[in-house]
Design a protein around this motif. Structure first.
Motif, short mmCIF file in Angstrom:
data_model
loop_
_atom_site.label_atom_id
_atom_site.label_comp_id
_atom_site.label_asym_id
_atom_site.label_seq_id
_atom_site.Cartn_x
_atom_site.Cartn_y
_atom_site.Cartn_z
N LYS A 124 0.81 -1.22 0.00
CA LYS A 124 0.00 0.00 0.00
C LYS A 124 0.84 1.27 0.00
O LYS A 124 0.30 2.37 0.02
CB LYS A 124 -0.96 0.01 1.19
CG LYS A 124 -0.31 -0.05 2.56
CD LYS A 124 -1.39 -0.02 3.65
CE LYS A 124 -0.75 -0.03 5.03
NZ LYS A 124 -1.77 0.04 6.11
N GLY A 125 2.16 1.13 -0.09
CA GLY A 125 3.03 2.30 -0.01
C GLY A 125 2.97 3.22 -1.21
O GLY A 125 3.39 4.37 -1.14
N GLY A 126 2.45 2.71 -2.33
CA GLY A 126 2.33 3.55 -3.52
C GLY A 126 0.94 4.10 -3.74
O GLY A 126 0.69 4.80 -4.74
N THR A 127 0.03 3.83 -2.82
CA THR A 127 -1.36 4.25 -2.99
C THR A 127 -1.43 5.78 -3.11
O THR A 127 -0.84 6.51 -2.32
CB THR A 127 -2.22 3.78 -1.80
OG1 THR A 127 -2.13 2.35 -1.73
CG2 THR A 127 -3.67 4.19 -1.98
N GLY A 128 -2.17 6.25 -4.11
CA GLY A 128 -2.33 7.68 -4.32
C GLY A 128 -1.11 8.35 -4.92
O GLY A 128 -0.97 9.57 -4.84
N ALA A 129 -0.24 7.57 -5.55
CA ALA A 129 0.99 8.14 -6.09
C ALA A 129 1.32 7.55 -7.46
O ALA A 129 0.98 6.40 -7.76
CB ALA A 129 2.16 7.91 -5.14
N ILE A 130 1.99 8.34 -8.26
CA ILE A 130 2.63 7.87 -9.49
C ILE A 130 4.11 7.66 -9.18
O ILE A 130 4.73 8.50 -8.51
CB ILE A 130 2.45 8.87 -10.65
CG1 ILE A 130 0.99 8.89 -11.11
CG2 ILE A 130 3.38 8.54 -11.81
CD1 ILE A 130 0.69 9.90 -12.20
N VAL A 131 4.65 6.56 -9.62
CA VAL A 131 6.08 6.28 -9.40
C VAL A 131 6.83 6.63 -10.69
O VAL A 131 6.51 6.10 -11.76
CB VAL A 131 6.31 4.80 -9.03
CG1 VAL A 131 7.80 4.53 -8.83
CG2 VAL A 131 5.53 4.44 -7.76
N GLU A 132 7.77 7.52 -10.58
CA GLU A 132 8.55 7.97 -11.74
C GLU A 132 9.99 7.52 -11.58
O GLU A 132 10.70 7.94 -10.66
CB GLU A 132 8.48 9.49 -11.87
CG GLU A 132 9.17 10.02 -13.12
CD GLU A 132 9.00 11.53 -13.26
OE1 GLU A 132 10.02 12.24 -13.14
OE2 GLU A 132 7.86 11.99 -13.48
N TYR A 133 10.43 6.63 -12.46
CA TYR A 133 11.81 6.14 -12.44
C TYR A 133 12.68 7.11 -13.23
O TYR A 133 12.28 7.64 -14.28
CB TYR A 133 11.87 4.74 -13.04
CG TYR A 133 11.19 3.70 -12.17
CD1 TYR A 133 11.91 2.96 -11.24
CD2 TYR A 133 9.82 3.48 -12.26
CE1 TYR A 133 11.29 2.03 -10.42
CE2 TYR A 133 9.18 2.54 -11.45
CZ TYR A 133 9.92 1.82 -10.53
OH TYR A 133 9.30 0.90 -9.72
N HIS A 134 13.88 7.34 -12.73
CA HIS A 134 14.79 8.27 -13.39
C HIS A 134 16.22 7.94 -12.96
O HIS A 134 16.45 7.05 -12.15
CB HIS A 134 14.45 9.72 -13.02
CG HIS A 134 14.59 10.03 -11.56
ND1 HIS A 134 13.67 9.63 -10.62
CD2 HIS A 134 15.57 10.68 -10.87
CE1 HIS A 134 14.05 10.03 -9.42
NE2 HIS A 134 15.20 10.67 -9.53
N GLY A 135 17.16 8.64 -13.53
CA GLY A 135 18.56 8.44 -13.16
C GLY A 135 19.34 7.69 -14.23
O GLY A 135 18.77 7.11 -15.16
N PRO A 136 20.66 7.67 -14.09
CA PRO A 136 21.53 7.07 -15.12
C PRO A 136 21.34 5.57 -15.29
O PRO A 136 21.69 5.03 -16.34
CB PRO A 136 22.95 7.40 -14.62
CG PRO A 136 22.79 7.66 -13.15
CD PRO A 136 21.44 8.27 -12.99
N GLY A 137 20.80 4.88 -14.29
CA GLY A 137 20.61 3.44 -14.40
C GLY A 137 19.51 3.04 -15.36
O GLY A 137 19.44 1.88 -15.80
#
Length: 646
Positions: A124-137
């Motif tokens: 439930k830690g991502g509830t109400g959120a968009i997860v945006e991946y970024h960075g050199p990896g």
């Protein structure tokens, strides 16, 4: 006889497919026929592109984030709104940033990124959120690998997940016949990456150089273990070490690269005279993937090592598995490359310990036949008695030749329109049933509703509306309602599908008692725990309670999609203002909900709980209804309200 059974099965399935094909033709909607594959793979191959906002009626719609798309899973009623030209709404989400440094290598795969994130954020830690991946990896991950990560973001409750546009997406677009879109994305690339200096609500940093292969489970996708630790942990907890079945594929991990890396592992075993000790199944994600892995020899390798290639479909991932190697109730372990491992989800056996890992790790464990095998350090014994180690898998990200599209399974809507066409629904069908409108709100408070069940602990949409063999009734609300809450744990007796009928004093199944209450004019409520309705966007989990006489679902917290689905069907999804009030409700209570005549956004409602001993308690219930959603409740459902506005 078997031929008769086969004829009956195909006849019933044909009813459903004829309905879908005829409805699509009439209303100008394309139809992907049976055998096309899993919709998320179809979307990635044909429809997703950088920058698009797309909604889909499945929780794993975010798979398209691997192509820089903002793809969000919703309930069917939300999709109806969009198709009817009604604006789709979403509470503005937070943005969680996941910064990736380093580079993927060896046995570590894109799947391990999301398995690690799930362990950090929980279900439930991502509830109400968009997860945006970024960075050199990011640049070390393939486009389909990014899709895997976004796909399983559903398991942390995220609204969606997304990656910035890069050269891996461009190559994938070109390989799937969309070079013009790739060129356009290149032109506007600065709009398809994080803004300079942007701030995230929270940030997680993962060094891919240090990330190890993971395996998550059992019974929940956020119980994360490095592969090096799982054996010791399993022994400590009494989890069966023998791997009975390894299953790869599904919408999460059925790309060309996934199949190639798995075949790379399998080929090493074959070269040493070994086959899988466990049963092994392979589910291609699309007809294009199936045809291409057959052409390029991957399917033969996977078959030769002891695998069985299944249909291009969800298959065992959603319980479409006629499993016969263990009896129901027999404790056993399976490992899959799927996204979910809730109790009984894959095989309807609550004693099955299901673990989730990358396809290559699943393949290695199926060969070794034991959960405590770590391919990074452990040895296998070849047919000639020599010890050997599996080398890290190696495979092409995309086929050197173009993809083989396989059979043409797409039905275009007729060019001349469908005004004269008829939608096919047999009045005697057990698979299809036209819906009747739900009743409107009566204008008053909801009085003396019976607690149907007080649910203990985790209650996913699989617990509320089981999949597997029940999916054949998806088009028939009354028939599929016979699975309502049959997987939920009753706090009164820790039983499953065993509740007390307060009118008769007898115990029965949840759907049976609900039907009895409805027949006797008694409305009812469900009381639940945290993150109620997590998992699949399964709309039946909201339709069934409404159909069988439910009026409200009162819990500590909801998963996003399920909460919206309940609102759409005219139910009241309510949360305890004080979570401790959950403990004040007894399984035989009657509950009234006061304040509905002045129902307004942000204004709590009052619960009046009457105990069987004559005492009562009162407490506040919160809700997230806005003005439009309150109109849905008052009209009886969102569809009812839509009709009122015509």
């Amino acid at each position: 006889s078997a031929p008769h059974c086969y004829f009956l099965l195909t006849h019933l399935q044909k009813q459903v497919y004829n309905f879908l094909a005829s409805a699509g033709a009439k209303y100008g909607v394309g139809f992907w026929k049976p055998g096309s594959g899993i919709i998320h793979q179809i979307i990635l191959e044909n429809y997703a592109y950088p920058g698009v906002l797309l909604i889909g009626t499945d929780s794993h719609t975010p798979n398209g984030g691997g192509l820089g798309s903002v793809c969000i899973g919703v309930g069917g009623a939300d999709a109806v709104d969009v198709m009817a030209g009604i604006p789709w709404e979403l509470k503005c989400p937070n943005v969680i940033g996941v910064k990736l440094t380093g580079k993927l290598s060896g046995w570590t795969s894109p799947k391990d990124v999301i398995l690690k994130v799930a362990g950090i954020l929980t279900v439930k830690g991502g509830t109400g959120a968009i997860v945006e991946y970024h960075g050199p990896g990011v640049d070390s991950i393939s486009c389909t690998g990014m899709a895997t990560i976004c796909n399983m973001g559903a398991e942390i409750g995220a609204t969606t997940s997304v990656f910035p546009y890069n050269h891996r997406m461009k190559t994938y677009l070109e390989k799937t016949g969309r070079g013009e879109i790739a060129a356009l994305a290149d032109e506007y690339a600065d709009l398809l990456v994080p803004d300079q200096g942007c701030q995230y609500d929270s940030v997680i940093e993962i060094n891919l150089d240090e990330l190890k292969p993971h395996i998550n489970g059992p019974f929940t996708p956020d119980l994360a273990h490095p592969i090096s630790d799982i054996g010791t942990t399993a022994v400590k907890n009494g989890w069966p070490l023998e791997v009975k079945v390894g299953l790869i594929g599904s919408c999460t991990n059925s790309s060309y690269e996934d199949m190639g890396r798995s075949a790379s592992v399998a080929k090493q075993a074959l070269d040493k005279g070994l086959k899988c000790k466990a049963a092994f199944t392979i589910t291609p994600g699309s007809e294009q993937i199936r045809a291409t892995i057959e052409r390029d020899g991957y399917a033969k390798i996977l078959n030769d090592v002891g695998g069985m290639v299944l249909a291009n479909a969800c298959g065992p991932c959603i319980g479409q598995w006629d499993r016969r190697d263990v009896k129901k109730g027999e404790k056993n372990t399976i490992v899959t490359s799927y996204n979910r491992n809730f109790t009984a989800r894959n095989d309807a056996n609550p004693a099955t310990h299901a673990f989730v890992a990358s396809p290559e790790i699943v393949t290695a464990l199926a060969i070794a036949g034991t959960l405590d095998f770590n391919p990074e350090v452990d040895y296998l014994i070849a047919a000639n008695g020599e010890k050997f180690k599996l080398e890290p898998p190696n495979a092409d990200e995309l086929p050197k030749k173009d993809f083989d599209p396989g059979q043409d399974t797409y039905q275009h809507p007729p060019a001349e329109g469908g005004a004269k066409l008829k939608v096919e629904v047999s009045p005697t069908s057990t698979r299809l049933q036209l819906l009747d409108p739900f009743d409107k709100w009566n204008g008053g408070d909801l009085e003396d509703m019976q607690v149907l069940i007080k649910v203990k602990g985790k209650c996913t949409t699989d617990h509320i509306s089981a999949a597997g063999p029940w999916l054949k009734f998806r088009g028939h609300l009354d028939n599929i309602s016979n699975n309502m809450l049959i997987g939920a744990v009753n706090i009164e007796n820790d039983g499953i599908n065993k509740i007390k009928n307060q009118l008769t004093g007898e115990y029965g199944g949840v759907p049976d008692v609900a039907r009895h209450y409805k027949a006797n004019g008694l409305s009812w409520v469900v009381v639940g725990d945290d993150n109620y309705g997590e998992g699949s966007s399964r709309e039946h989990a909201a339709l069934e309670p409404r159909h069988l006489g439910g009026r409200a679902i009162i819990v500590k917290s909801f998963a996003r999609i399920h909460e919206t689905n309940l609102k759409k069907q005219g139910l009241l999804p309510l949360t305890f203002q004080d979570p401790a009030d959950y403990d004040k409700i007894r399984p035989d209570d009657k509950i009234s909900i006061k304040g509905l005549k002045t129902f307004a956004p942000g204004k709590p409602l009052l619960a009046v709980v009457k105990h069987s001993d004559g005492t009562k308690v009162e407490f506040q219930l919160n809700h997230t209804f806005n003005e439009t959603q309150i109109e849905w409740f008052q009209a009886g459902s969102a569809l009812n309200r839509m009709k009122e506005l015509q």
